[in-house]
Design an enzyme around this catalytic site. Structure first.
Site, mmCIF file in Angstrom:
data_model
loop_
_atom_site.group_PDB
_atom_site.id
_atom_site.type_symbol
_atom_site.label_atom_id
_atom_site.label_comp_id
_atom_site.label_asym_id
_atom_site.label_seq_id
_atom_site.Cartn_x
_atom_site.Cartn_y
_atom_site.Cartn_z
ATOM 1 N N SER A 137 0.730 -1.278 -0.182
ATOM 2 C CA SER A 137 -0.057 -0.050 0.061
ATOM 3 C C SER A 137 1.218 1.359 0.045
ATOM 4 O O SER A 137 1.919 1.216 0.653
ATOM 5 C CB SER A 137 -0.892 -0.005 1.264
ATOM 6 O OG SER A 137 -1.544 1.142 1.175
ATOM 7 N N TYR A 151 -1.765 -0.318 10.319
ATOM 8 C CA TYR A 151 -1.753 -0.936 9.026
ATOM 9 C C TYR A 151 -0.789 -0.358 8.373
ATOM 10 O O TYR A 151 -0.289 -1.227 7.501
ATOM 11 C CB TYR A 151 -3.292 -0.477 8.465
ATOM 12 C CG TYR A 151 -3.427 -0.641 6.993
ATOM 13 C CD1 TYR A 151 -3.997 -2.026 6.617
ATOM 14 C CD2 TYR A 151 -3.275 0.192 6.026
ATOM 15 C CE1 TYR A 151 -4.138 -2.133 5.238
ATOM 16 C CE2 TYR A 151 -3.489 0.077 4.659
ATOM 17 C CZ TYR A 151 -3.965 -1.251 4.203
ATOM 18 O OH TYR A 151 -4.057 -1.560 2.909
HETATM 19 P P1 NAP Z 1 -11.618 -6.117 -0.305
HETATM 20 O O1 NAP Z 1 -12.185 -5.437 -1.549
HETATM 21 O O2 NAP Z 1 -11.886 -5.863 0.965
HETATM 22 O O3 NAP Z 1 -11.262 -7.640 -0.587
HETATM 23 C C1 NAP Z 1 -10.460 -8.315 0.420
HETATM 24 C C2 NAP Z 1 -10.475 -9.918 -0.021
HETATM 25 O O4 NAP Z 1 -9.574 -10.501 0.952
HETATM 26 C C3 NAP Z 1 -11.753 -10.603 -0.075
HETATM 27 O O5 NAP Z 1 -11.838 -11.488 -1.137
HETATM 28 C C4 NAP Z 1 -11.719 -11.179 1.317
HETATM 29 O O6 NAP Z 1 -12.445 -12.356 1.229
HETATM 30 C C5 NAP Z 1 -10.165 -11.438 1.204
HETATM 31 N N1 NAP Z 1 -9.773 -11.775 2.604
HETATM 32 C C6 NAP Z 1 -9.687 -11.091 3.653
HETATM 33 N N2 NAP Z 1 -9.122 -11.664 4.670
HETATM 34 C C7 NAP Z 1 -8.958 -12.787 4.304
HETATM 35 C C8 NAP Z 1 -8.383 -13.980 5.098
HETATM 36 N N3 NAP Z 1 -7.967 -13.847 6.388
HETATM 37 N N4 NAP Z 1 -7.950 -15.112 4.303
HETATM 38 C C9 NAP Z 1 -8.570 -15.182 3.083
HETATM 39 N N5 NAP Z 1 -8.978 -14.319 2.186
HETATM 40 C C10 NAP Z 1 -9.306 -13.010 3.132
HETATM 41 O O7 NAP Z 1 -10.041 -5.615 -0.208
HETATM 42 P P2 NAP Z 1 -9.112 -4.862 -1.827
HETATM 43 O O8 NAP Z 1 -9.316 -3.280 -1.385
HETATM 44 O O9 NAP Z 1 -9.419 -5.493 -2.873
HETATM 45 O O10 NAP Z 1 -7.646 -4.835 -0.893
HETATM 46 C C11 NAP Z 1 -6.896 -5.924 -1.359
HETATM 47 C C12 NAP Z 1 -5.403 -5.784 -1.051
HETATM 48 O O11 NAP Z 1 -5.149 -4.406 -1.528
HETATM 49 C C13 NAP Z 1 -5.122 -5.447 0.322
HETATM 50 O O12 NAP Z 1 -3.885 -6.327 0.855
HETATM 51 C C14 NAP Z 1 -5.276 -4.231 0.778
HETATM 52 O O13 NAP Z 1 -4.562 -3.967 1.913
HETATM 53 C C15 NAP Z 1 -4.496 -3.413 -0.371
HETATM 54 N N6 NAP Z 1 -4.744 -2.353 -0.711
HETATM 55 C C16 NAP Z 1 -5.958 -1.572 -0.753
HETATM 56 C C17 NAP Z 1 -6.354 -0.445 -1.106
HETATM 57 C C18 NAP Z 1 -7.457 0.128 -1.273
HETATM 58 O O14 NAP Z 1 -7.861 1.276 -1.471
HETATM 59 N N7 NAP Z 1 -8.573 -0.674 -1.807
HETATM 60 C C19 NAP Z 1 -5.105 0.620 -1.070
HETATM 61 C C20 NAP Z 1 -3.943 0.000 -0.665
HETATM 62 C C21 NAP Z 1 -3.602 -1.439 -0.545
HETATM 63 P P3 NAP Z 1 -13.967 -12.366 1.500
HETATM 64 O O15 NAP Z 1 -14.655 -11.737 0.202
HETATM 65 O O16 NAP Z 1 -14.314 -13.979 1.659
HETATM 66 O O17 NAP Z 1 -14.262 -11.574 2.663
#
Ligand code: NAP
Length: 242
Positions: A137, A151
């Site tokens: 991130s 985080y």
């Molecule tokens: P998201 O839309 O909340 O999706 C998270 C996904 O991870 C879901 O499929 C969830 O499964 C799965 N998950 C969460 N905990 C888990 C666990 N313990 N074991 C297996 N699966 C798990 O998140 P996102 O925004 O796409 O984020 C993805 C990555 O990008 C993360 O590492 C986040 O920190 C990083 N990131 C995101 C942003 C942003 O603005 N979105 C910015 C910087 C970095 P379920 O669907 O079954 O709950």
């Protein structure tokens, strides 16, 4: 032979967009999710419609046995060629002084312990030409004051994991890189108590808008693939200038 890629957190958000993009590029895909069976099923249908062999595996990445079972299931698609370490969580946005220890432990468990367990399984199975992409991130360098400093600190650990693992696995021809997204339009912001964050934070993003999941997926796919054959140990920031 088609590349075989494990994507953690592939049911929603950035992981789902990455799965769809890689399926169109000819990958076979094992996507893992934790709870949202319907979301994972919908992605799976898209992957198969794109011609990919694909499976969805319910596995909590913080549990070593479930992680091993995930990679064992992926092996049925063929020899592993890649891992996208993406499953991550935030916790409620708020001042550092209000951080609850259970939220701190959960963020460390999913975003660090989970990444290490998955990378370890991948490192044992990948061969020459294999690749790992860790989703970090922009918070790792911004620090996320007033939001979630813990985080941000754990995402900085992701960057260090990337650098160290890249050096350790380079002699085996395995590359390890990271993508550091800025603010991307996914459900993760609802989990941190600010569902409209992708719009409300626009004022601080130089490009003047939040990112879309597929714009992050494009960077992940590049780092995973042969066009990035000389890139290892790098953290690619995809943040609209943030
Ligand atoms: P998201 O839309 O909340 O999706 C998270 C996904 O991870 C879901 O499929 C969830 O499964 C799965 N998950 C969460 N905990 C888990 C666990 N313990 N074991 C297996 N699966 C798990 O998140 P996102 O925004 O796409 O984020 C993805 C990555 O990008 C993360 O590492 C986040 O920190 C990083 N990131 C995101 C942003 C942003 O603005 N979105 C910015 C910087 C970095 P379920 O669907 O079954 O709950």
């Amino acid at each position: 032979m088609a590349p075989v890629t494990v994507i953690t957190g592939g049911g929603r958000g950035i992981g789902a967009a990455t799965a769809r993009r890689l399926a169109h590029a000819g990958h076979h895909i094992a996507l893992c999710y934790r709870r949202d069976h319907n979301a994972a099923d919908a992605v799976l249908a898209d992957l198969r419609a794109a011609g990919a062999q694909a499976i969805a595996v319910r596995a909590d990445t913080t549990d070593p046995e479930q992680v091993r079972a995930l990679f064992d299931a992926a092996a049925e698609l063929g020899p592993l060629t890649g891992l996208v370490n993406n499953a991550g969580v935030t916790s409620l946005i708020g001042p550092f002084t209000e951080l609850r220890v259970e939220d701190l432990r959960r963020v460390v468990d999913v975003n660090l312990v989970g990444y290490v367990l998955c990378a370890q399984q991948a490192a044992r199975r990948l061969t020459d030409g294999g690749a790992i992409v860790n989703v970090s991130s922009a918070a790792a360098t911004l620090g996320s004051p007033g939001e979630y400093v813990h985080y941000a600190a754990v995402k900085a650990a992701t960057d260090t994991l990337t650098v160290g693992l890249a050096k350790e696995l380079a002699p085996r021809g395995i590359r390890v890189n990271a993508v550091a997204p800025g603010i991307v339009r996914t459900d993760i912001h609802a989990d941190s108590g600010v569902p409209d964050r992708a719009d409300s934070a626009v004022g601080r993003i130089p490009l003047g808008r939040a990112g879309e999941p597929d714009e992050i997926a494009a960077a992940i796919a590049w780092l995973l693939g042969p066009d990035a054959s000389y890139a290892t140990g790098t953290v690619l920031r995809v943040s609209g200038g943030l």
